[in-house]
Motif scaffolding. Structure first.
Motif, PDB file in Angstrom:
ATOM      1  N   GLY A 129     -29.358  37.437   4.955  1.00  0.00           N
ATOM      2  CA  GLY A 129     -28.749  37.169   4.112  1.00  0.00           C
ATOM      3  C   GLY A 129     -29.581  36.319   2.852  1.00  0.00           C
ATOM      4  O   GLY A 129     -30.709  36.494   2.235  1.00  0.00           O
ATOM      5  N   ILE A 130     -28.425  35.822   2.014  1.00  0.00           N
ATOM      6  CA  ILE A 130     -28.621  35.474   1.164  1.00  0.00           C
ATOM      7  C   ILE A 130     -29.660  33.643   0.971  1.00  0.00           C
ATOM      8  O   ILE A 130     -31.303  33.748   0.336  1.00  0.00           O
ATOM      9  N   LYS A 131     -29.973  33.067   2.483  1.00  0.00           N
ATOM     10  CA  LYS A 131     -30.384  31.990   2.261  1.00  0.00           C
ATOM     11  C   LYS A 131     -32.134  32.630   2.776  1.00  0.00           C
ATOM     12  O   LYS A 131     -33.166  32.149   2.437  1.00  0.00           O
ATOM     13  N   ALA A 173     -15.631  29.797   8.105  1.00  0.00           N
ATOM     14  CA  ALA A 173     -16.293  30.675   7.366  1.00  0.00           C
ATOM     15  C   ALA A 173     -15.841  32.169   7.981  1.00  0.00           C
ATOM     16  O   ALA A 173     -15.261  33.248   6.912  1.00  0.00           O
ATOM     17  N   HIS A 184     -25.105  41.690   4.071  1.00  0.00           N
ATOM     18  CA  HIS A 184     -24.243  41.252   4.052  1.00  0.00           C
ATOM     19  C   HIS A 184     -23.740  41.730   2.554  1.00  0.00           C
ATOM     20  O   HIS A 184     -22.259  42.624   2.617  1.00  0.00           O
ATOM     21  N   GLN A 230     -19.290  30.822  13.001  1.00  0.00           N
ATOM     22  CA  GLN A 230     -18.151  31.845  12.392  1.00  0.00           C
ATOM     23  C   GLN A 230     -17.315  32.501  13.300  1.00  0.00           C
ATOM     24  O   GLN A 230     -16.161  32.889  13.762  1.00  0.00           O
ATOM     25  N   THR A 244     -17.957  35.151  -2.685  1.00  0.00           N
ATOM     26  CA  THR A 244     -19.252  35.409  -2.620  1.00  0.00           C
ATOM     27  C   THR A 244     -20.003  36.761  -1.386  1.00  0.00           C
ATOM     28  O   THR A 244     -20.397  37.057  -1.591  1.00  0.00           O
ATOM     29  N   ARG A 245     -18.719  37.219  -0.353  1.00  0.00           N
ATOM     30  CA  ARG A 245     -19.314  38.505   0.081  1.00  0.00           C
ATOM     31  C   ARG A 245     -18.515  39.447  -0.291  1.00  0.00           C
ATOM     32  O   ARG A 245     -19.376  40.603   0.353  1.00  0.00           O
ATOM     33  N   GLN A 296     -30.335  42.131   1.930  1.00  0.00           N
ATOM     34  CA  GLN A 296     -29.252  41.701   2.008  1.00  0.00           C
ATOM     35  C   GLN A 296     -27.939  42.752   2.279  1.00  0.00           C
ATOM     36  O   GLN A 296     -27.211  44.014   1.730  1.00  0.00           O
TER      37      GLN A 296
END
Ligand code: CFM
Ligand code: HCA
Length: 533
Positions: free
Chosen positions: A465-467, A56, A483, A182, A86-87, A481
């Motif tokens: 972030g999304i999670k 990633a 990110h 990462q 997605t970024r 978010q």
């Protein structure tokens, strides 16, 4: 804060608690009293981490925003698919007819057969097919976990296809498990760009003030704002690594006279190597926040020591600040004193604190997912960082001055003069020196610790972030978010600051959060406690 820390780790088994205690510190901003933080170490198995993988960091983050390098993921389709835009990294080819491969997802789509019998043949076919259809200037090949496990030699395939096709083909050994996060992928990406692309085109530029912007990835259009800002100041941007970038600009980037680094974590390696090989100094900048943007522009102008440039920069700052002030003071009156927490990546948890401060909000806790100690405590701790086996696993290139092209941009005397005026070369002071005393700094925060923190502090906004997003919002706290910007942005530069103030105002002053009840508040039976033996 000491009690909060205690609360965060007291449920853990003692071995886990011992590990986590090193990664949770109570801040002291002065270098002499600053605590040491544990960072860039393995996540405890079983903990829900925010982190992602090495692939990633390499394919998604550093190379993801490149539009005319055709990036092929060698692996099962999920890896390529999930790292496909997605970024929210944007790009804008100069002409309609110019190449843009970002809208495609290229992958070898490995199957069980390829795992059993090897995937190199399939990879060669994929490179050939991509070449036949698109005729790109360059192709990048990215390894995923199974490729590392079965031992496909992506570099040998790259060499063979480079020879055969007559274009630049290079591979990345960025198997997901290669490092602890990462971060390892950033380093691998930096190494390969440096070896295979940077320095391939010596064409000089006539402009007087030439810089590269490093570690700016054009999320939500940030790079577009900065391109415009620099142009208005009369500063030529040779290359951005890698927001809205092109292969040719990378190849030519060694002709710039200064590297300005936004995200230190992801790209400091390229900056260091370019200084060694070509003599280009680097400085840390931050274009997140109006004050920081002004400061960064002034720093670039100061480097060139040119009165006309300084004047032009001041003009642009004055124009922009007038617009910012108009919005800021009103929003500040509604946000003053509210609290925020930021747990993201390897630089934004630091940079975005400036924006919150500008509207009077207080950061009570922050942390990175995968940054290293220098991003927390400043580069002065670099000599004291223990190099463990996981870091040693990542190739460290030995770089020497280029026999023909090494040209120090400043003489020792010039550097000294600038230093005496307070100018810092090759330095990053990290996040902790800018955070309040007694605030919490937490590395690689776990999901459990996030929930505990929210319960204890009830912050006005939680940035992640999304999670994390929906778990946080189910607790009645808005999550921004940092990110992807949740479909918003840009947030860089002065224009971006205005967008961000407005967004935070909307979030923290909306009444909706007070009406949300978590499922267990409506149905208390869900809170039933488990019997612990
Ligand atoms: Fe640098 Fe980034 Fe970040 Fe990053 Fe990332 Fe990102 Fe991030 Mo997500 S390069 S460290 S690996 S600023 S993708 S654009 S938002 S975690 S804080
Ligand atoms: C990544 C990319 C990511 C993920 C963001 C998120 C991004 O780590 O692979 O968790 O919401 O910025 O897109 O950091």
């Amino acid at each position: 804060p000491a009690e909060v820390k205690e609360e965060l780790i007291k449920k853990y088994p003692s071995k886990v608690a011992r590990k986590r205690t090193k990664q949770i510190v109570i801040n002291h901003p002065d270098p002499e009293s600053m605590p040491e933080i544990g960072a860039n170490v393995r996540t405890v198995p079983g903990i829900i981490t925010q982190r992602g993988c090495t692939y990633a960091g390499c394919k998604g983050v550093v190379l993801g925003p490149t539009r005319d390098i055709l990036n092929i993921t060698h692996g099962p389709i999920g890896c390529g698919f999930y790292s496909w835009l997605t970024r929210r990294n944007q790009t804008r080819p100069p002409e309609e007819t110019d190449e843009n491969f970002m809208t495609y997802c290229f992958s070898t789509d490995m199957q069980e057969d390829d795992i059993v019998f090897g995937g190199e043949k399939k990879l060669k076919q994929a490179v050939q097919e991509a070449f036949d259809i698109f005729h790109p200037k360059a192709i990048g090949i990215f390894s995923t976990c199974p490729v590392g496990l079965i031992g496909d030699d992506v570099h040998a395939v790259a060499r063979e296809m480079k020879e055969k096709l007559g274009i630049n083909v290079f591979g990345f050994s960025c198997e997901g498990y290669k490092g602890v996060s990462q971060s390892a992928g950033h380093h691998i990406a930096n190494n390969q760009l440096f070896k295979h692309v940077i320095g391939n085109d010596d064409t000089p530029h006539p402009e007087k003030f030439k810089i590269n912007l490093l570690g700016e990835y054009n999320i939500g259009g940030d790079a577009f704002v900065l391109e415009d800002l620099l142009e208005r100041c009369g500063i030529k941007l040779v290359a951005t690594f890698s927001g809205n970038s092109s292969y040719d600009a990378f190849a030519n980037s060694h002709t710039a006279d200064l590297n300005a680094i936004m995200c230190h974590r992801s790209i400091n390696y390229v900056a260091e190597m370019m200084e060694e090989k070509y003599g280009i100094p680097w400085i840390k900048v931050n274009f997140i926040g109006a004050e920081s943007s002004a400061k960064s522009l002034r720093k670039i102008a100061a480097y060139f020591e040119d009165a006309e440039l300084m004047e032009r920069v001041e003009q642009v700052i004055a124009e922009e600040m007038a617009k910012v002030e108009e919005v800021r003071s009103e929003i500040r009156s509604r946000c003053e004193g509210k609290t925020a927490m930021l747990f993201v990546g390897g630089s934004r948890a630091h940079h975005y604190q400036d924006l919150f401060r500008e509207i009077g909000m207080k950061v009570v806790a922050a942390g990175y997912e995968f940054a290293h100690r220098d991003d927390y405590e400043g580069r002065r701790v670099l000599p004291n960082i223990k190099v463990d086996a996981d870091s040693r696993n990542i190739e460290q290139l030995t770089v020497e001055p280029d026999p023909e092209r090494y040209r120090p941009r400043k003489t020792e005397a010039e550097r000294q003069r600038l230093k005496e005026q307070g100018f810092e070369f090759s330095d990053y002071e990290g996040m902790m020196s800018e955070m309040e005393r007694e605030s919490l700094v937490i590395d690689d925060i776990s999901h459990y610790e996030s929930e505990k923190l929210i319960e204890i502090y009830k912050p006005a906004v939680f940035c992640a972030g999304i999670k994390e997003k929906y778990a946080v919002q189910k607790m009645g706290v808005p999550c921004k978010q940092l990110h992807s910007y949740d479909y918003g942005g840009p947030y860089a530069g002065f224009e971006g600051a205005i967008n961000f103030y407005k967004e935070i105002d909307r979030l923290v002053n909306s009444k909706i959060w007070g009406y949300i009840q978590a499922p267990w508040q409506k149905n208390p039976e869900i809170t039933a406690t488990y019997a612990v033996k």
